[in-house]
Structure formats: structure tokens, C-alpha cells
Design a protein around this motif. Structure first.
Motif, short mmCIF file in Angstrom:
data_model
loop_
_atom_site.label_atom_id
_atom_site.label_comp_id
_atom_site.label_asym_id
_atom_site.label_seq_id
_atom_site.Cartn_x
_atom_site.Cartn_y
_atom_site.Cartn_z
N THR A 138 10.08 6.79 -1.18
CA THR A 138 9.96 6.96 0.23
C THR A 138 9.60 8.02 0.82
OG1 THR A 138 12.04 5.61 0.45
CG2 THR A 138 11.48 6.88 2.44
N ASN A 139 8.45 7.92 1.76
CA ASN A 139 7.84 9.08 2.67
C ASN A 139 8.32 9.12 3.97
OD1 ASN A 139 6.29 10.08 0.34
ND2 ASN A 139 4.57 8.97 0.82
N LEU A 140 8.36 10.38 4.25
CA LEU A 140 9.05 10.57 5.79
C LEU A 140 7.87 10.96 6.87
CD1 LEU A 140 12.60 12.00 4.92
CD2 LEU A 140 12.01 9.52 5.44
N VAL A 188 3.63 6.68 5.64
CA VAL A 188 4.89 6.74 5.75
C VAL A 188 5.92 5.18 5.63
CG1 VAL A 188 6.92 6.83 7.62
CG2 VAL A 188 4.58 8.48 7.68
N GLY A 189 6.91 5.33 4.83
CA GLY A 189 7.40 4.16 4.43
C GLY A 189 8.23 4.04 3.16
N ASN A 190 8.35 2.80 2.65
CA ASN A 190 9.02 2.52 1.20
C ASN A 190 7.85 1.97 0.23
OD1 ASN A 190 11.70 2.89 1.67
ND2 ASN A 190 11.65 1.59 3.06
N ILE A 225 11.94 3.28 7.07
CA ILE A 225 12.88 4.00 6.04
C ILE A 225 14.04 3.03 5.66
CG2 ILE A 225 13.67 5.99 5.86
CD1 ILE A 225 10.77 6.11 5.99
#
Length: 403
Positions: A119-121, A131-133, A155
């Protein structure tokens, strides 16, 4: 996906998924490896299977193992920002993956690589496409991404995204209230198809599996009794090939064993039933009492009140160890050559580790007074497990067999 989203939005995010460019990996010398004591006993002969006998008590690995394959043990440090691959014999670090906001506590070997999720925040400047999974394939020798596909731009909570590679694809499951399934191409990471609905798939180990030449999905219709239907899908197109209705149960697990499907169901009183289905038609060909403990491409190991027995894919019994009692709720593991089980110990309830020949059921090794363990697999003469309480790794060295 979060339950506040409508299903249509969830599917839109899936269809809009993009593939990220390959990112640079950290080198194998990026920081000292964690200290792991080298084995003091001789190692089993190299090969695709684990030790035929066990030389000693396990060694500790001070990082949580999540998969074995590509001749390494893949571990997840406490900060979850990177994955670290270790040599099981020496404890030396082979590689470290690129840093992320966090990695999921799940990985699967795929050939010489690993399928993982992160996961990126934080966006890269104004670029929110990072950003996301994500579900990704990592090179097993370097840890560099071969491909990375964004599954959702939202997220998710830990454990909401599960996945498993088999049959040239990666089946991904979104465990939200609405639910969805997507199939990614194993080589390219591109999304082949999606399917919405509250479906359960591979990795829950209380739901379904994905293997052979077909996808298996389980759709529960009654959350109180786990009544539902089992569906076989074409992994390339997602079209339904057959459907089998399953009655009331209190736990369902599904496995693919070569050309057959094995369904393990738990009754209200804890007793179980194992169903053997023809993979082409879904027709039942055999039934046995008990609950599946372990399986490989050839056998299914089942525990019942009588003891432990092994069956082939059609439900024919191969061998039985009457009176063998399995430690409570402890799954076993089979690498195709050796079956590893935790049996109830005679000393203060401590379990014992038993290694059995997969073909005959003959006892090959026995280690008394072991901690509870979750078996991950075997690699280069080592049996790798983790302590379910602390999450630390356990490595059982092997020695050359005299049997």
C-alpha cells in the motif's frame, strides 16, 4: 474496498487499474543482515524438497517469515516497509525490496519469483497514480518489481486484499462488504476479468482455492450456517463452467488436487466431512470423515476421530495412522515428499513435530516438546515455520536421511 463505496465504484476502480513502471530495488548490501546463528548440524542434500529427517530443535529467525521459494526465506520486518530475503542456511541477507508505506503480511512463490502486495499512502508530487493498493511480482533473485498493478486507488484495511497465483494468473479478492474478485495475468500483471459479489477466494484458508486450470470461487448464501455454492470459472475469461450447491456447514475450505476438487467442511459439533469432486463436472466421487490438514498435487491428509489418513485425488485411501491425535487447530504441510504434522504431546500439552513419508505414512522424524507453529514450506533442506504468537520465524535444519 471500504464498505461506504457502492459496488459499481469498486468495479470502476478495478477496470481503471494501471501498471506501474519497474522501480529500482535496494541492493543486497543495503544494511547489515540480521544476526542468525548458522546451523551446527549437517544440511540435507540440495533439492526441491525439505529434510527427510530433522537434526535438531529449530533455530529462531528474528523477522516474520511470510513465504519460501527461490532458495530464500522471505521475511517481513516489524516496520513492514520492505521485504527481506534470507539464505536459510546462513541467515545472510540476499536482497531487500524497495521501500513502501507498508507491505501486506502475505506472499506467494511463483516460479522463481514472489507475488506480493503493498500500500502506498503518499503521491509522488502531483502524481496520485502511485497511491493505493498494489499487487506485484518481485524478481526472486533481486527483489525488483517485474510488474506492479494498482488494484484500487483507495487505502484498504489490513487483510482486505488477498491474492494467490496459480494456473498462469493471480486471483485477487477484495474482502469488503460488497466484495469483488479480479484475475491478473501472471506474466504481465494486466487485469483479465473482474467479478463482483460477496465471493470468497484463495487465501482465507477458510474459503476457497485457485489452481489447476480453473478458478474456484465459493459464494456463501447464509452467513450463519455457511451454506453456499461452489463455482468453477475459466481463469482466462471468468465464465462459469459449473456450480455445485453446498448445504449447511460451519467452515468451508476448498482445494484443487490435480484433476479433482476437494472440499473440507466443518460441522456444528466440530466434526468434519471431506468431499471429493470431479474437477470437470463438479460431480461428487467420494466422501470421507474428518478435516483436511495438508495437501499437495497428489495426496490429501485428513484428521478424524480415528486418526490421520492420506487419500488420493479420487478419495481412495492410501495409508492411515490410527490413534494419531493432531494438536488443536494445527494445520500440517506436505511438500510432495514429506508430510509434517504437529501432534498432541504427552508432556504438559506441548505438541510434537512428526515427519511422515508422503507415499507410505512411515515416520521419518520426531521432535518432542515443540512450540505451536504455522508451517510455511521447505527450501534447500530446511523446514520453515513461524510462531503464531510472536510471528518470529522457526527454521528446522535437516540432516541426510538414513532411511
Amino acid at each position: 474496498m471500504p464498505s461506504s463505496l457502492r459496488l459499481r465504484s469498486a468495479v470502476t476502480f478495478l477496470l481503471a487499474a494501471v501498471t506501474l513502471p519497474v522501480l529500482a530495488a535496494c541492493g543486497t548490501d543495503s544494511g547489515p543482515p540480521r544476526a542468525v546463528a548458522a546451523p551446527t548440524t549437517s544440511v540435507a542434500e540440495q533439492g526441491p524438497f525439505g529434510p527427510r529427517t530433522l537434526a535438531s530443535q529449530p533455530r529462531d529467525l528474528s523477522s516474520k517469515p511470510i513465504a519460501v521459494g527461490a532458495d530464500v526465506v522471505l521475511t517481513l520486518p516489524d516496520d513492514r516497509k520492505a521485504l527481506v530475503a534470507y539464505d536459510p542456511a546462513t541467515g545472510a541477507q540476499r536482497w531487500k525490496s524497495p521501500a513502501r508505506a507498508w507491505y501486506a503480511e502475505q506472499a506467494w512463490p511463483a516460479g522463481g519469483d514472489f507475488i506480493v502486495s503493498w500500500t502506498n499512502l503518499i503521491p509522488d508530487g502531483s502524481d496520485r497514480s502511485v497511491v493505493g493498493n498494489f499487487v506485484a511480482r518481485l524478481n526472486g533473485r533481486t527483489g525488483k518489481p517485474v510488474w506492479a498493478t494498482r488494484i484500487t486507488e483507495l487505502i484498504s484495511r489490513a487483510g482486505d486484499i488477498t491474492f494467490r497465483p496459480m494456473a498462469g494468473a493471480v486471483l485477487v479478492h477484495g474482502a469488503s462488504r460488497y466484495g469483488w474478485v479480479a484475475a491478473l495475468d501472471l506474466e504481465s500483471g494486466k487485469i483479465r476479468w473482474t467479478r463482483d459479489g460477496y465471493l470468497r477466494t484463495a487465501d482465507d484458508f477458510g474459503s476457497g482455492d485457485f489452481g489447476g486450470t480453473h478458478a474456484l470461487l465459493y459464494e456463501p448464501l447464509d452467513s450463519y450456517t455457511d451454506a453456499g455454492r461452489l463455482m468453477r470459472l475459466d481463469p482466462r475469461r471468468g465464465t462459469v463452467q459449473w456450480t455445485v450447491a453446498l448445504g449447511k456447514a460451519y467452515g468451508t475450505t476448498v482445494y484443487s488436487i490435480r484433476r479433482h476438487v476437494v472440499v473440507s467442511r466443518r460441522g456444528r459439533d466440530g466434526d468434519g466431512t471431506v468431499l471429493f469432486l470431479d474437477g470437470a463436472t463438479g460431480k461428487r466421487v467420494a466422501q470421507a470423515p474428518g478435516e483436511v490438514l495438508a495437501e499437495d498435487n497428489n495426496i490429501v491428509v485428513v484428521a478424524s476421530e480415528r486418526g490421520v489418513a492420506a487419500y488420493d485425488q479420487t478419495g481412495d485411501k492410501l495409508w492411515e495412522l490410527a490413534g494419531t491425535v493432531i494438536a488443536d487447530r494445527q494445520r500440517g504441510f506436505s511438500d510432495g515428499r514429506t508430510v509434517y504434522l504437529l501432534t498432541d504431546g504427552e508432556d504438559e500439552g506441548a505438541p510434537s513435530l512428526v515427519a511422515l513419508d508422503a507415499r507410505s505414512g512411515k515416520k521419518l522424524a520426531y521432535l518432542a516438546r515443540q512450540v505451536q507453529a504455522e508451517f510455511l514450506g521447505t527450501v534447500n533442506g530446511f523446514l520453515v515455520a513461524k510462531n503464531p504468537y510472536g510471528g518470529d520465524g522457526l527454521i528446522f535444519p535437516g540432516r541426510k536421511s538414513r532411511v
